[in-house]
Design an enzyme around this catalytic site. Structure first.
Site, PDB file in Angstrom:
ATOM      1  N   ARG A 166      -7.648  -5.381   5.716  1.00 45.69           N
ATOM      2  CA  ARG A 166      -6.507  -4.641   6.262  1.00 45.69           C
ATOM      3  C   ARG A 166      -6.757  -4.256   7.722  1.00 45.69           C
ATOM      4  NH1 ARG A 166      -4.326   0.466   2.950  1.00 45.69           N
ATOM      5  NH2 ARG A 166      -5.965   1.650   3.934  1.00 45.69           N
ATOM      6  N   ARG A 225      -4.255  14.644  -2.491  1.00 50.43           N
ATOM      7  CA  ARG A 225      -5.544  13.979  -2.336  1.00 50.43           C
ATOM      8  C   ARG A 225      -6.693  14.943  -2.565  1.00 50.43           C
ATOM      9  NH1 ARG A 225      -3.868   9.661   1.528  1.00 50.43           N
ATOM     10  NH2 ARG A 225      -5.592   8.266   1.937  1.00 50.43           N
ATOM     11  N   LYS A 276      -1.421   1.074  -2.694  1.00 51.77           N
ATOM     12  CA  LYS A 276      -0.375   2.091  -2.895  1.00 51.77           C
ATOM     13  C   LYS A 276       0.840   1.842  -2.007  1.00 51.77           C
ATOM     14  CE  LYS A 276      -2.869   5.840  -2.036  1.00 51.77           C
ATOM     15  NZ  LYS A 276      -4.232   5.328  -1.837  1.00 51.77           N
ATOM     16  N   ARG A 289      -5.785  -1.096  11.893  1.00 54.59           N
ATOM     17  CA  ARG A 289      -5.994   0.333  11.636  1.00 54.59           C
ATOM     18  C   ARG A 289      -7.420   0.721  11.979  1.00 54.59           C
ATOM     19  NH1 ARG A 289      -3.473   2.728   6.148  1.00 54.59           N
ATOM     20  NH2 ARG A 289      -5.287   4.044   6.466  1.00 54.59           N
ATOM     21  N   ARG A 337     -14.573   7.159   3.408  1.00 63.86           N
ATOM     22  CA  ARG A 337     -13.276   7.322   2.736  1.00 63.86           C
ATOM     23  C   ARG A 337     -13.405   7.125   1.232  1.00 63.86           C
ATOM     24  NH1 ARG A 337      -9.300   3.547   5.475  1.00 63.86           N
ATOM     25  NH2 ARG A 337      -7.697   4.659   4.354  1.00 63.86           N
TER      26      ARG A 337
END
Ligand code: AMP
Length: 196
Positions: free
Chosen positions: A136, A97, A22, A142, A154
């Protein structure tokens, strides 16, 4: 607070599981359409880095892979969408969300005399999400991407809380489903077609 009327046309939500790409696609789409990128994840990370009260709340949740409470996210977006630079359109990335957030968004937009034009749904399989999120974590450092348990949490949160937003929006015919597999440019080509 003064609200200005929002124009219809380019009021867009970029939707999809964590790791769908995204953020990457959002950057390209805002360049194409010349609209502001409103990423709730980036906004929360900015608050966390600045150690604000909102940041302290957000950190508690996001570090565990949990959603920040709806009322906190809704209030932050309401404030952002009351600013002048979004009157000709905006790209929401990471919001809504949950169904309560989707309802909250509809309520705030209709109060501004507007509504959503497109929900761009980037679809990616669970297996691919896991691969992308752990990559990532290495690249961006992160903390919420690093732990496999947090990643699974998640994904589960997406399925149970976020995905139902699609069912909520489908009857309005504004959902556009995009295959999220392929190169960045391939996926973007599919998205850009919506606006050609
Ligand atoms: P993102 O960068 O969009 O993956 O967001 C990172 C984290 O910020 C998420 O895991 C959540 O903890 C929090 N967050 C971002 N957007 C929202 C939202 N709309 N509602 C609740 N929490 C959010």
């Amino acid at each position: 607070m003064m609200f200005s009327n929002l124009m219809k046309g380019n009021n867009i939500v970029l939707f999809g599981p964590p790791g769908a790409g995204k953020g990457t696609q959002a950057k390209k789409l805002v360049d194409l359409l010349h609209i502001p990128h409103v990423s709730t994840g980036d906004m929360f990370r900015c608050h966390i880095n600045n150690n604000t009260d909102l940041g302290k709340t957000a950190k508690e949740y996001s570090n565990q892979g949990k959603l920040v409470p709806d009322e906190v996210a809704i209030a932050m977006v309401k404030d952002r969408l009351s600013q002048q630079d979004v009157t000709a359109g905006f790209l929401l990335d990471g919001f809504p969300r949950s169904v309560p957030q989707a309802v909250g968004l509809d309520t705030m937009l209709s109060a501004l005399g507007s509504g959503l034009d497109y929900i761009i749904n980037i679809a990616v399989s669970d297996a691919e999400i896991r691969v992308r999120l752990s990559k990532r974590a290495e690249i961006e450092g992160r903390t919420d991407d690093a732990d496999p348990k947090v990643i699974q949490y998640r994904i589960d949160t997406y399925k149970s809380q976020s995905e139902p937003c699609l069912t909520y929006y489908r009857p309005t015919n504004i959902v556009r489903d995009i295959d999220g597999l392929g190169t960045i440019d391939e996926v973007f080509g599919r998205i850009a077609k919506i606006f050609s």
